[in-house]
Motif scaffolding. Sequence first.
Motif, PDB file in Angstrom:
ATOM      1  N   TRP A 142       0.834  -1.200   0.000  1.00  5.15           N
ATOM      2  CA  TRP A 142       0.000   0.000   0.000  1.00  5.15           C
ATOM      3  C   TRP A 142       0.869   1.251   0.000  1.00  5.15           C
ATOM      4  O   TRP A 142       0.583   2.222  -0.681  1.00  5.15           O
ATOM      5  CB  TRP A 142      -0.932   0.019   1.200  1.00  5.15           C
ATOM      6  CG  TRP A 142      -2.077  -0.934   1.097  1.00  5.15           C
ATOM      7  CD1 TRP A 142      -2.542  -1.554  -0.025  1.00  5.15           C
ATOM      8  CD2 TRP A 142      -2.900  -1.379   2.163  1.00  5.15           C
ATOM      9  NE1 TRP A 142      -3.606  -2.354   0.286  1.00  5.15           N
ATOM     10  CE2 TRP A 142      -3.846  -2.274   1.623  1.00  5.15           C
ATOM     11  CE3 TRP A 142      -2.932  -1.132   3.524  1.00  5.15           C
ATOM     12  CZ2 TRP A 142      -4.804  -2.892   2.404  1.00  5.15           C
ATOM     13  CZ3 TRP A 142      -3.889  -1.761   4.287  1.00  5.15           C
ATOM     14  CH2 TRP A 142      -4.817  -2.626   3.723  1.00  5.15           C
ATOM     15  N   ALA A 143       1.933   1.247   0.777  1.00  2.00           N
ATOM     16  CA  ALA A 143       2.816   2.404   0.848  1.00  2.00           C
ATOM     17  C   ALA A 143       3.429   2.683  -0.526  1.00  2.00           C
ATOM     18  O   ALA A 143       3.512   3.828  -0.958  1.00  2.00           O
ATOM     19  CB  ALA A 143       3.903   2.190   1.900  1.00  2.00           C
ATOM     20  N   LEU A 144       3.866   1.641  -1.219  1.00  2.00           N
ATOM     21  CA  LEU A 144       4.434   1.825  -2.554  1.00  2.00           C
ATOM     22  C   LEU A 144       3.394   2.385  -3.520  1.00  2.00           C
ATOM     23  O   LEU A 144       3.689   3.258  -4.322  1.00  2.00           O
ATOM     24  CB  LEU A 144       4.985   0.505  -3.095  1.00  2.00           C
ATOM     25  CG  LEU A 144       6.302   0.050  -2.495  1.00  2.00           C
ATOM     26  CD1 LEU A 144       6.654  -1.343  -3.008  1.00  2.00           C
ATOM     27  CD2 LEU A 144       7.413   1.030  -2.808  1.00  2.00           C
ATOM     28  N   PHE A 168       1.846  -5.187  -8.888  1.00  4.02           N
ATOM     29  CA  PHE A 168       1.968  -6.053 -10.049  1.00  4.02           C
ATOM     30  C   PHE A 168       0.589  -6.275 -10.649  1.00  4.02           C
ATOM     31  O   PHE A 168      -0.342  -6.682  -9.964  1.00  4.02           O
ATOM     32  CB  PHE A 168       2.598  -7.391  -9.648  1.00  4.02           C
ATOM     33  CG  PHE A 168       3.028  -8.184 -10.830  1.00  4.02           C
ATOM     34  CD1 PHE A 168       4.218  -7.884 -11.482  1.00  4.02           C
ATOM     35  CD2 PHE A 168       2.254  -9.208 -11.319  1.00  4.02           C
ATOM     36  CE1 PHE A 168       4.628  -8.604 -12.582  1.00  4.02           C
ATOM     37  CE2 PHE A 168       2.646  -9.930 -12.425  1.00  4.02           C
ATOM     38  CZ  PHE A 168       3.840  -9.628 -13.053  1.00  4.02           C
ATOM     39  N   PRO A 169       0.408  -5.976 -11.935  1.00  5.93           N
ATOM     40  CA  PRO A 169      -0.919  -6.096 -12.550  1.00  5.93           C
ATOM     41  C   PRO A 169      -1.367  -7.549 -12.682  1.00  5.93           C
ATOM     42  O   PRO A 169      -0.549  -8.445 -12.851  1.00  5.93           O
ATOM     43  CB  PRO A 169      -0.724  -5.456 -13.936  1.00  5.93           C
ATOM     44  CG  PRO A 169       0.725  -5.550 -14.201  1.00  5.93           C
ATOM     45  CD  PRO A 169       1.427  -5.528 -12.882  1.00  5.93           C
ATOM     46  N   SER A 219     -11.134  -6.539 -17.525  1.00  4.45           N
ATOM     47  CA  SER A 219     -10.891  -5.151 -17.927  1.00  4.45           C
ATOM     48  C   SER A 219      -9.408  -4.828 -18.116  1.00  4.45           C
ATOM     49  O   SER A 219      -9.067  -3.714 -18.480  1.00  4.45           O
ATOM     50  CB  SER A 219     -11.487  -4.196 -16.887  1.00  4.45           C
ATOM     51  OG  SER A 219     -10.838  -4.372 -15.654  1.00  4.45           O
ATOM     52  N   ARG A 220      -8.521  -5.788 -17.864  1.00  7.78           N
ATOM     53  CA  ARG A 220      -7.084  -5.536 -18.006  1.00  7.78           C
ATOM     54  C   ARG A 220      -6.436  -6.680 -18.778  1.00  7.78           C
ATOM     55  O   ARG A 220      -6.512  -7.834 -18.384  1.00  7.78           O
ATOM     56  CB  ARG A 220      -6.419  -5.417 -16.647  1.00  7.78           C
ATOM     57  CG  ARG A 220      -4.905  -5.233 -16.760  1.00  7.78           C
ATOM     58  CD  ARG A 220      -4.241  -4.974 -15.445  1.00  7.78           C
ATOM     59  NE  ARG A 220      -4.619  -3.643 -14.993  1.00  7.78           N
ATOM     60  CZ  ARG A 220      -4.912  -3.356 -13.734  1.00  7.78           C
ATOM     61  NH1 ARG A 220      -4.886  -4.287 -12.813  1.00  7.78           N
ATOM     62  NH2 ARG A 220      -5.227  -2.135 -13.394  1.00  7.78           N
ATOM     63  N   GLU A 221      -5.830  -6.328 -19.880  1.00  8.22           N
ATOM     64  CA  GLU A 221      -5.154  -7.301 -20.739  1.00  8.22           C
ATOM     65  C   GLU A 221      -3.644  -7.133 -20.552  1.00  8.22           C
ATOM     66  O   GLU A 221      -3.131  -6.019 -20.565  1.00  8.22           O
ATOM     67  CB  GLU A 221      -5.544  -7.009 -22.187  1.00  8.22           C
ATOM     68  CG  GLU A 221      -5.118  -8.033 -23.176  1.00  8.22           C
ATOM     69  CD  GLU A 221      -5.700  -7.726 -24.551  1.00  8.22           C
ATOM     70  OE1 GLU A 221      -5.428  -8.504 -25.463  1.00  8.22           O
ATOM     71  OE2 GLU A 221      -6.414  -6.719 -24.720  1.00  8.22           O
ATOM     72  N   LEU A 222      -2.940  -8.236 -20.363  1.00  9.41           N
ATOM     73  CA  LEU A 222      -1.498  -8.199 -20.167  1.00  9.41           C
ATOM     74  C   LEU A 222      -0.781  -8.822 -21.356  1.00  9.41           C
ATOM     75  O   LEU A 222      -1.296  -9.741 -21.985  1.00  9.41           O
ATOM     76  CB  LEU A 222      -1.093  -8.966 -18.906  1.00  9.41           C
ATOM     77  CG  LEU A 222      -1.697  -8.512 -17.588  1.00  9.41           C
ATOM     78  CD1 LEU A 222      -1.217  -9.410 -16.463  1.00  9.41           C
ATOM     79  CD2 LEU A 222      -1.350  -7.069 -17.305  1.00  9.41           C
ATOM     80  N   ASN A 243       9.992  -5.010 -14.931  1.00 10.87           N
ATOM     81  CA  ASN A 243      10.099  -5.673 -13.633  1.00 10.87           C
ATOM     82  C   ASN A 243      11.498  -5.688 -13.042  1.00 10.87           C
ATOM     83  O   ASN A 243      11.645  -5.707 -11.847  1.00 10.87           O
ATOM     84  CB  ASN A 243       9.605  -7.120 -13.739  1.00 10.87           C
ATOM     85  CG  ASN A 243       8.119  -7.194 -13.959  1.00 10.87           C
ATOM     86  OD1 ASN A 243       7.386  -6.307 -13.555  1.00 10.87           O
ATOM     87  ND2 ASN A 243       7.660  -8.236 -14.615  1.00 10.87           N
ATOM     88  N   SER A 244      12.531  -5.731 -13.856  1.00  7.35           N
ATOM     89  CA  SER A 244      13.840  -5.954 -13.257  1.00  7.35           C
ATOM     90  C   SER A 244      14.926  -5.023 -13.780  1.00  7.35           C
ATOM     91  O   SER A 244      16.068  -5.408 -13.893  1.00  7.35           O
ATOM     92  CB  SER A 244      14.263  -7.407 -13.469  1.00  7.35           C
ATOM     93  OG  SER A 244      14.370  -7.677 -14.851  1.00  7.35           O
TER      94      SER A 244
END
Length: 145
Positions: free
Chosen positions: A19-21, A29-30, A35-38, A124-125
């Motif tokens: 939550w803080a981040l 991370f999605p 409603s969200r396509e990766l 991510n990295s």
Amino acid sequence: MSPKLSACWVALGPLLCSWALALQGGMLFPQESPSRELKALDGLWRFRADFSDNRLQGFEQQWYRQPLRESGPTLDMPVPSSFNDITQEARLRNFIGWVWYEREAILPQRWTQDPEMRVVLRINSAHYYAVVVSQGLLCPGHKLR
């Protein structure tokens, strides 16, 4: 601290950190949903380390303006990975400086047709610092966020 209170912090600690981040502008991370396509870009990428003396040849010669393989030799590099651990070449194993990764990707058609579509690139990295260049991926008027 009591064992019950300690167990509570072990359970809630990661959630509170997430939550803080998120509140600081970070992104959780999605997850794929209706409603969200990766689209994952894992796999083999073209790769080159900038071995020039000042480590700036890639920027000076604008390697990003053409396919990376046209400005010199490249390696196939798996992503995700640590390039220092992939080959047996000593100068790459101990390399510190700019490295270049390049990948061509075909985006879902609906991502490129609607200029109001929000497309987010999540790396991510990437450690320390990253510069991302997008060429010809999006329709006119579309902004990568």
